[in-house]
Design a protein around this motif. Structure first.
Motif, PDB file in Angstrom:
ATOM      1  N   ARG A   3       0.746  -0.932  -0.023  1.00  0.00           N
ATOM      2  CA  ARG A   3       0.034   0.020   0.082  1.00  0.00           C
ATOM      3  C   ARG A   3       0.652   1.369   0.004  1.00  0.00           C
ATOM      4  NH1 ARG A   3      -5.294  -1.331   1.061  1.00  0.00           N
ATOM      5  NH2 ARG A   3      -5.701  -3.453   2.034  1.00  0.00           N
ATOM      6  N   ILE A   4       0.173   2.378  -0.230  1.00  0.00           N
ATOM      7  CA  ILE A   4       0.997   3.876  -0.431  1.00  0.00           C
ATOM      8  C   ILE A   4       1.784   3.890   0.831  1.00  0.00           C
ATOM      9  CG2 ILE A   4       0.711   6.051  -0.367  1.00  0.00           C
ATOM     10  CD1 ILE A   4      -1.919   5.471  -2.362  1.00  0.00           C
ATOM     11  N   LEU A   5       1.267   3.835   2.015  1.00  0.00           N
ATOM     12  CA  LEU A   5       1.929   3.945   3.532  1.00  0.00           C
ATOM     13  C   LEU A   5       2.952   2.959   3.463  1.00  0.00           C
ATOM     14  CD1 LEU A   5       2.164   5.234   6.114  1.00  0.00           C
ATOM     15  CD2 LEU A   5       0.652   3.453   7.120  1.00  0.00           C
ATOM     16  N   ASP A   6       2.951   1.716   3.103  1.00  0.00           N
ATOM     17  CA  ASP A   6       4.228   0.899   3.152  1.00  0.00           C
ATOM     18  C   ASP A   6       5.312   1.410   2.287  1.00  0.00           C
ATOM     19  OD1 ASP A   6       2.638  -0.792   4.855  1.00  0.00           O
ATOM     20  OD2 ASP A   6       2.096  -1.970   3.334  1.00  0.00           O
ATOM     21  N   ARG A   7       4.956   1.774   1.027  1.00  0.00           N
ATOM     22  CA  ARG A   7       5.851   2.207   0.135  1.00  0.00           C
ATOM     23  C   ARG A   7       6.658   3.697   0.593  1.00  0.00           C
ATOM     24  NH1 ARG A   7       2.146   1.074  -3.985  1.00  0.00           N
ATOM     25  NH2 ARG A   7       1.837   3.237  -4.513  1.00  0.00           N
ATOM     26  N   TYR A   8       5.676   4.450   1.230  1.00  0.00           N
ATOM     27  CA  TYR A   8       6.400   5.733   1.641  1.00  0.00           C
ATOM     28  C   TYR A   8       7.275   5.258   2.851  1.00  0.00           C
ATOM     29  CZ  TYR A   8       6.387  10.322   3.698  1.00  0.00           C
ATOM     30  OH  TYR A   8       6.644  11.517   4.481  1.00  0.00           O
ATOM     31  N   ILE A   9       6.953   4.752   3.841  1.00  0.00           N
ATOM     32  CA  ILE A   9       7.853   4.198   4.844  1.00  0.00           C
ATOM     33  C   ILE A   9       9.095   3.347   4.443  1.00  0.00           C
ATOM     34  CG2 ILE A   9       8.172   2.935   7.133  1.00  0.00           C
ATOM     35  CD1 ILE A   9       5.210   3.755   7.732  1.00  0.00           C
ATOM     36  N   TYR A  98       0.717  -0.279  15.464  1.00  0.00           N
ATOM     37  CA  TYR A  98       1.001  -1.675  14.887  1.00  0.00           C
ATOM     38  C   TYR A  98       1.160  -1.377  13.322  1.00  0.00           C
ATOM     39  CZ  TYR A  98       1.459  -3.422  19.473  1.00  0.00           C
ATOM     40  OH  TYR A  98       1.832  -3.743  20.975  1.00  0.00           O
ATOM     41  N   ARG A  99       0.283  -0.683  12.843  1.00  0.00           N
ATOM     42  CA  ARG A  99       0.474  -0.469  11.446  1.00  0.00           C
ATOM     43  C   ARG A  99       1.583   0.075  10.720  1.00  0.00           C
ATOM     44  NH1 ARG A  99       0.748  -0.696   6.950  1.00  0.00           N
ATOM     45  NH2 ARG A  99      -0.506  -0.477   5.248  1.00  0.00           N
ATOM     46  N   TYR A 100       2.460   0.943  11.550  1.00  0.00           N
ATOM     47  CA  TYR A 100       3.647   1.376  11.016  1.00  0.00           C
ATOM     48  C   TYR A 100       4.607   0.242  10.856  1.00  0.00           C
ATOM     49  CZ  TYR A 100       1.769   5.254  13.478  1.00  0.00           C
ATOM     50  OH  TYR A 100       0.986   6.377  13.988  1.00  0.00           O
ATOM     51  N   LEU A 101       4.358  -0.624  11.751  1.00  0.00           N
ATOM     52  CA  LEU A 101       5.464  -1.646  11.985  1.00  0.00           C
ATOM     53  C   LEU A 101       5.471  -2.728  10.870  1.00  0.00           C
ATOM     54  CD1 LEU A 101       5.127  -2.964  15.747  1.00  0.00           C
ATOM     55  CD2 LEU A 101       6.962  -1.482  14.663  1.00  0.00           C
ATOM     56  N   ARG A 102       4.259  -2.778   9.950  1.00  0.00           N
ATOM     57  CA  ARG A 102       4.274  -3.685   9.013  1.00  0.00           C
ATOM     58  C   ARG A 102       5.520  -3.326   7.969  1.00  0.00           C
ATOM     59  NH1 ARG A 102      -1.238  -4.905   5.893  1.00  0.00           N
ATOM     60  NH2 ARG A 102      -0.703  -3.107   4.657  1.00  0.00           N
ATOM     61  N   PRO A 103       5.746  -2.304   7.428  1.00  0.00           N
ATOM     62  CA  PRO A 103       6.716  -2.037   6.313  1.00  0.00           C
ATOM     63  C   PRO A 103       8.245  -2.246   7.017  1.00  0.00           C
ATOM     64  CG  PRO A 103       5.666  -0.106   6.779  1.00  0.00           C
ATOM     65  CD  PRO A 103       4.842  -1.013   7.476  1.00  0.00           C
ATOM     66  N   VAL A 104       8.081  -1.820   8.456  1.00  0.00           N
ATOM     67  CA  VAL A 104       9.244  -1.939   9.247  1.00  0.00           C
ATOM     68  C   VAL A 104       9.767  -3.353   9.289  1.00  0.00           C
ATOM     69  CG1 VAL A 104      10.812  -1.410  11.244  1.00  0.00           C
ATOM     70  CG2 VAL A 104       9.138   0.260  10.292  1.00  0.00           C
ATOM     71  N   LEU A 105       8.858  -4.176   9.681  1.00  0.00           N
ATOM     72  CA  LEU A 105       8.917  -5.610   9.712  1.00  0.00           C
ATOM     73  C   LEU A 105       9.617  -6.336   8.715  1.00  0.00           C
ATOM     74  CD1 LEU A 105       8.753  -7.979  11.784  1.00  0.00           C
ATOM     75  CD2 LEU A 105       6.502  -8.371  10.917  1.00  0.00           C
ATOM     76  N   PHE A 106       8.965  -5.740   7.431  1.00  0.00           N
ATOM     77  CA  PHE A 106       9.365  -6.344   6.279  1.00  0.00           C
ATOM     78  C   PHE A 106      10.682  -6.002   5.970  1.00  0.00           C
ATOM     79  CE2 PHE A 106      10.020  -5.730   1.584  1.00  0.00           C
ATOM     80  CZ  PHE A 106       9.466  -6.925   1.001  1.00  0.00           C
TER      81      PHE A 106
END
Length: 376
Positions: A3-9, A98-106
């Motif tokens: 998603r856009i938020l994941d790509r952005y982070i 916890y939603r912020y953590l998804r791209p960080v976890l990846f």
């Protein structure tokens, strides 16, 4: 689907990550670069060989710098998002911690896998290639293994002191202590000498001038004193390299365990090798944990200004490697096994990470991390 938020982070994480890898690796390499330059200037080693040495050293440095760069990028990213009130805006839009953590976890899992690759595959390859390269250089130019003004133990059972080396092959003030024959150790002293290489046979020769040889058998009173105008001492590199180990392959886990068991756990060198093997997994886990703990630390430090991220990141990295050193010390004094000792930093890091993540999810900012807080 990203998603856009994941790509952005992820985009925000990657820029400081690669910048951090470059800076941290360069800082660690500075000392080694100076030594490599000495090989070119003082020992006459060709630039191609020095470039190959540089490449073989990189995997071992990446093993250290990747976890550091992951922490710095995670802290700096969320420090900026917090400082620019983008975290507040996301909360207003209903996006939870916890939603912020998804791209960080990846990102952190990918970094952990790269770190594991560096430790399990790239570093052993680099170590084996380095030994092979060092052997080739030594065969071509033996002066690489001798530093003037120091006692050099490059060759097994032979200690060499050279007062000065006007050229790559000339020696002045030579002292050699040869104990290859344990029953009849020899001391050779010479005013001058010439160091000769025979790349074909892998041997080196000390052509000594105007000196004397002293030898005495341990049993009996036989003492030998010879004054010479010229004396040739020939060494086969394959048999006299330090430790007598001519195997260029990095020992496997089974071989290391076998050595540890054979010594009854008393061989410190084998214990350290076993510790280095386990550290491949420890550093890999550090990449994962550093990425996650960087999120709450970055958000909290963002409340104190942009420099807060640097301070917290450097402080945590320093703490991690101090605890890592403590683990090494515990092995030295035989207080902990190598397996337990390498996890010492994680015994402190993982509980801290879980505590901070839980606190951030509850929007509770620990007071001990709010020194200099500018916000209410």
């Amino acid at each position: 689907m990203i998603r856009i938020l994941d790509r952005y982070i992820l985009k925000e994480l990657l820029i400081p990550f690669f910048f951090g890898i470059f800076i941290l690796t360069f800082l660690i390499l500075i000392h080694q670069l100076l030594r490599l330059m000495e090989l070119v200037i003082d020992k006459g080693v060709d630039l191609l060989s020095v470039g190959q040495i540089f490449l073989t050293l990189l995997p071992s440095f990446f093993l250290l710098t990747i976890p550091m760069a992951v922490l710095m990028s995670s802290v700096m990213t969320f420090n900026r998002l917090s400082n620019d009130n983008e975290i507040t805006a996301l909360k207003s839009a209903g996006v939870g911690f916890y939603r912020y953590l998804r791209p960080v976890l990846f990102f952190s899992v990918a970094a952990a896998l790269v770190t594991l690759f560096m430790g399990m595959i790239a570093q052993p390859w680099g170590g084996g290639s380095f030994k092979s390269l060092a052997m080739k250089i030594l065969k071509k130019r033996a002066s690489v293994g001798i530093e003037e003004g120091k006692f050099n133990g490059t060759f097994s059972d032979i200690m060499i002191y050279v007062e000065s080396m006007p050229t790559f092959t000339e020696m002045e003030g030579v002292f050699i202590y040869d104990v290859r024959d344990q029953n009849a150790p020899r001391i050779i002293v010479a005013k001058k000498g010439i160091l000769l290489n025979d790349p074909g046979t892998g041997a080196i020769e000390f052509h000594l001038l105007n000196g004397s040889l002293h030898a005495q058998r341990k049993e009996g009173a036989d003492y030998q004193h010879v004054v010479f105008a010229t004396y040739d001492l020939r060494l086969d590199l394959g048999s006299v390299l330090q430790g007598g180990n001519t195997n260029l392959e990095t020992p496997t886990y089974r071989e290391i365990k076998k050595n540890v068991e054979a010594s009854g756990g008393k061989d410190l060198r084998a214990l350290r090798l076993l510790s280095e093997f386990y550290k491949n997994f420890s550093f890999s886990l550090a990449s994962l944990v550093f990425g996650l703990v960087g999120v709450p630390l970055g958000i909290i430090s963002g409340r104190t200004g942009r420099l807060g991220g640097f301070t917290v990141g450097i402080g945590l990295i320093t703490l991690y490697y101090l605890l890592n050193t403590l683990g090494d010390y515990l092995i030295t004094i035989r207080f902990a096994t190598p397996f337990l000792a390498v996890w010492v930093p994680h015994f402190a890091l993982i509980p801290l990470t879980l505590y901070l993540m839980r606190a951030m999810a509850r929007e509770s900012y620990p007071k001990f991390l709010q020194l200099g807080n500018k916000r209410p």
